[in-house]
Enzyme design. Structure first.
Site, PDB file in Angstrom:
ATOM      1  N   LYS A  28      -5.944   6.142  11.580  1.00 45.85           N
ATOM      2  CA  LYS A  28      -7.161   5.959  12.032  1.00 45.85           C
ATOM      3  C   LYS A  28      -7.407   5.544  13.247  1.00 45.85           C
ATOM      4  O   LYS A  28      -7.282   4.563  13.547  1.00 45.85           O
ATOM      5  CB  LYS A  28      -7.867   4.972  10.948  1.00 45.85           C
ATOM      6  CG  LYS A  28      -9.121   5.075  10.704  1.00 45.85           C
ATOM      7  CD  LYS A  28      -9.754   3.690   9.947  1.00 45.85           C
ATOM      8  CE  LYS A  28      -9.756   3.827   8.539  1.00 45.85           C
ATOM      9  NZ  LYS A  28     -10.530   2.636   7.995  1.00 45.85           N
TER      10      LYS A  28
ATOM     11  N   ASP B 242       1.385   3.365   4.390  1.00 47.25           N
ATOM     12  CA  ASP B 242       0.324   3.978   3.904  1.00 47.25           C
ATOM     13  C   ASP B 242      -0.870   4.631   5.153  1.00 47.25           C
ATOM     14  O   ASP B 242      -1.045   5.346   5.414  1.00 47.25           O
ATOM     15  CB  ASP B 242      -0.327   3.398   2.920  1.00 47.25           C
ATOM     16  CG  ASP B 242      -0.993   2.079   3.139  1.00 47.25           C
ATOM     17  OD1 ASP B 242      -0.500   1.575   4.062  1.00 47.25           O
ATOM     18  OD2 ASP B 242      -1.592   1.593   2.281  1.00 47.25           O
TER      19      ASP B 242
ATOM     20  N   ASP C 273      -5.697  -0.206  -1.029  1.00 46.10           N
ATOM     21  CA  ASP C 273      -6.840  -1.090  -1.869  1.00 46.10           C
ATOM     22  C   ASP C 273      -8.165  -1.481  -1.097  1.00 46.10           C
ATOM     23  O   ASP C 273      -8.205  -1.632   0.161  1.00 46.10           O
ATOM     24  CB  ASP C 273      -6.194  -2.278  -2.338  1.00 46.10           C
ATOM     25  CG  ASP C 273      -5.896  -3.242  -1.119  1.00 46.10           C
ATOM     26  OD1 ASP C 273      -5.381  -2.811  -0.044  1.00 46.10           O
ATOM     27  OD2 ASP C 273      -6.177  -4.300  -1.366  1.00 46.10           O
TER      28      ASP C 273
ATOM     29  N   PHE D  97     -13.944   3.351   5.331  1.00 44.39           N
ATOM     30  CA  PHE D  97     -12.847   2.381   4.491  1.00 44.39           C
ATOM     31  C   PHE D  97     -12.513   3.616   3.255  1.00 44.39           C
ATOM     32  O   PHE D  97     -13.141   3.814   2.849  1.00 44.39           O
ATOM     33  CB  PHE D  97     -13.676   1.155   4.132  1.00 44.39           C
ATOM     34  CG  PHE D  97     -13.002   0.088   3.610  1.00 44.39           C
ATOM     35  CD1 PHE D  97     -12.347  -0.798   4.397  1.00 44.39           C
ATOM     36  CD2 PHE D  97     -12.217   0.306   2.210  1.00 44.39           C
ATOM     37  CE1 PHE D  97     -11.429  -1.934   4.003  1.00 44.39           C
ATOM     38  CE2 PHE D  97     -11.466  -0.686   1.704  1.00 44.39           C
ATOM     39  CZ  PHE D  97     -10.811  -1.717   2.518  1.00 44.39           C
ATOM     40  N   VAL D  98     -11.220   3.723   3.232  1.00 45.89           N
ATOM     41  CA  VAL D  98     -10.484   4.464   2.059  1.00 45.89           C
ATOM     42  C   VAL D  98      -9.766   3.772   1.328  1.00 45.89           C
ATOM     43  O   VAL D  98      -9.007   2.595   1.607  1.00 45.89           O
ATOM     44  CB  VAL D  98      -9.675   5.652   2.852  1.00 45.89           C
ATOM     45  CG1 VAL D  98     -10.726   6.538   3.472  1.00 45.89           C
ATOM     46  CG2 VAL D  98      -8.757   5.143   4.099  1.00 45.89           C
TER      47      VAL D  98
ATOM     48  N   ASP E 212      -3.715   1.490  11.285  1.00 43.35           N
ATOM     49  CA  ASP E 212      -5.397   1.332  11.617  1.00 43.35           C
ATOM     50  C   ASP E 212      -5.428   0.797  12.802  1.00 43.35           C
ATOM     51  O   ASP E 212      -5.155   1.499  13.971  1.00 43.35           O
ATOM     52  CB  ASP E 212      -6.014   0.277  10.501  1.00 43.35           C
ATOM     53  CG  ASP E 212      -7.421   0.227  10.342  1.00 43.35           C
ATOM     54  OD1 ASP E 212      -8.012   0.711  11.148  1.00 43.35           O
ATOM     55  OD2 ASP E 212      -7.877  -0.597   9.489  1.00 43.35           O
TER      56      ASP E 212
ATOM     57  N   GLY F  90       0.738  -1.164  -0.339  1.00 43.86           N
ATOM     58  CA  GLY F  90      -0.164  -0.265  -0.079  1.00 43.86           C
ATOM     59  C   GLY F  90       0.883   1.183  -0.048  1.00 43.86           C
ATOM     60  O   GLY F  90       0.288   2.500  -0.314  1.00 43.86           O
TER      61      GLY F  90
HETATM   62  C1  PRP Z   1      -2.859  -2.462   5.240  1.00 42.32           C
HETATM   63  C2  PRP Z   1      -1.897  -1.176   5.358  1.00 42.32           C
HETATM   64  C3  PRP Z   1      -1.277  -1.295   6.477  1.00 42.32           C
HETATM   65  C4  PRP Z   1      -2.135  -2.278   7.269  1.00 42.32           C
HETATM   66  C5  PRP Z   1      -2.658  -1.185   8.538  1.00 42.32           C
HETATM   67  O1  PRP Z   1      -1.953  -3.634   4.611  1.00 42.32           O
HETATM   68  O2  PRP Z   1      -0.966  -0.929   4.167  1.00 42.32           O
HETATM   69  O3  PRP Z   1      -0.021  -1.878   6.328  1.00 42.32           O
HETATM   70  O4  PRP Z   1      -3.006  -2.699   6.470  1.00 42.32           O
HETATM   71  O5  PRP Z   1      -3.840  -1.978   9.367  1.00 42.32           O
HETATM   72  P1  PRP Z   1      -3.417  -2.479  10.652  1.00 42.32           P
HETATM   73  O6  PRP Z   1      -3.027  -1.102  11.421  1.00 42.32           O
HETATM   74  O7  PRP Z   1      -5.006  -2.813  11.094  1.00 42.32           O
HETATM   75  O8  PRP Z   1      -2.543  -3.638  10.957  1.00 42.32           O
HETATM   76  P2  PRP Z   1      -2.827  -4.673   3.903  1.00 42.32           P
HETATM   77  O9  PRP Z   1      -2.342  -5.949   4.830  1.00 42.32           O
HETATM   78  O10 PRP Z   1      -4.070  -4.373   3.613  1.00 42.32           O
HETATM   79  O11 PRP Z   1      -1.781  -4.988   2.897  1.00 42.32           O
HETATM   80  P3  PRP Z   1      -1.575  -4.092   1.445  1.00 42.32           P
HETATM   81  O12 PRP Z   1      -0.359  -2.795   2.114  1.00 42.32           O
HETATM   82  O13 PRP Z   1      -0.754  -4.825   0.677  1.00 42.32           O
HETATM   83  O14 PRP Z   1      -2.802  -3.323   1.092  1.00 42.32           O
END
Ligand code: PRP
Length: 194
Positions: free
Chosen positions: A142, A111, A170, A163-164, A114, A56
């Site tokens: 967030k 990115d 993505d 949800f962004v 959360d 991301g």
């Molecule tokens: C997303 C984002 C963060 C993580 C945040 O990654 O890029 O790394 O989730 O969420 P959290 O704080 O609840 O752990 P994802 O696992 O969706 O993979 P991606 O980066 O390939 O989209």
């Protein structure tokens, strides 16, 4: 906290998928430059190692580091919450760090912060490699969803619990190429098979 921009800015082709633009290209560009300036001041004394989390972070990273005029080395850690959807689930590491960060000043870039589960797990791994210091930089924070005791030193925007997608983020691997950050229609991520 970010105010929602007018929904009219959503491109017509996305009107059934996306509820509104949360952060425009211009807003993101200005904030990323400001973050880069702050990081440049803080890391000016020693060569830095930038560690970015795949996937991301790609757009944010590319824009951020081209505005940091310091010597740096760059590497990636692949980490993903397993499966598609909106809930953070088990973490899967898909690519290991290859650079040696022992005794180094590390900037860890992602990115979005959360729940904090990803960042917390990555920080634990990195700390075992004995860097001199680790500073965390995220574009989006967030806070409402946080379950782990983790926070970023550099934050682009605090955002509401929606949800962004876009600018690297993505939903089921789609929308990463949008140049802005948008809020997905709840009906989209409620769908059983996206
Ligand atoms: C997303 C984002 C963060 C993580 C945040 O990654 O890029 O790394 O989730 O969420 P959290 O704080 O609840 O752990 P994802 O696992 O969706 O993979 P991606 O980066 O390939 O989209």
């Amino acid at each position: 906290m970010v105010k929602r921009a007018a929904p009219s800015r959503v491109p017509h082709r996305l009107r059934h998928e996306v509820k509104g633009v949360l952060l425009s290209e211009a807003q993101i560009a200005a904030r990323v430059r400001a973050l880069a300036r702050q990081i440049t001041r803080d890391f000016a004394s020693r060569e830095m190692v930038v560690v970015a989390l795949l996937n991301g972070t790609v757009m944010f990273l590319a824009d951020l580091i081209r505005h940091i005029p310091l010597p740096m080395r760059l590497d990636f850690i692949g980490v993903s919450s397993y499966g598609a959807g909106t809930q953070s689930r088990a973490l899967e590491f898909t690519k290991a760090l290859r650079l040696d960060v022992r005794g180094r000043d590390v900037l860890l870039v992602d990115d979005i912060l959360d729940t904090g589960k990803t960042m917390s797990a990555v920080l634990a791994k990195l700390r075992r490699l004995n860097p001199r210091r680790i500073k965390v930089c995220v574009l989006l924070d967030k806070k409402a969803r946080r379950t782990e005791r983790v926070q970023a030193h550099y934050v682009g925007f605090e955002i509401p619990d929606e949800f962004v997608v876009g600018y690297g983020l993505d939903f089921a691997e789609r929308y990463r190429n949008l140049p802005f950050i948008a809020v997905l229609h709840p009906a989209m991520h409620a769908a059983p098979n996206p």
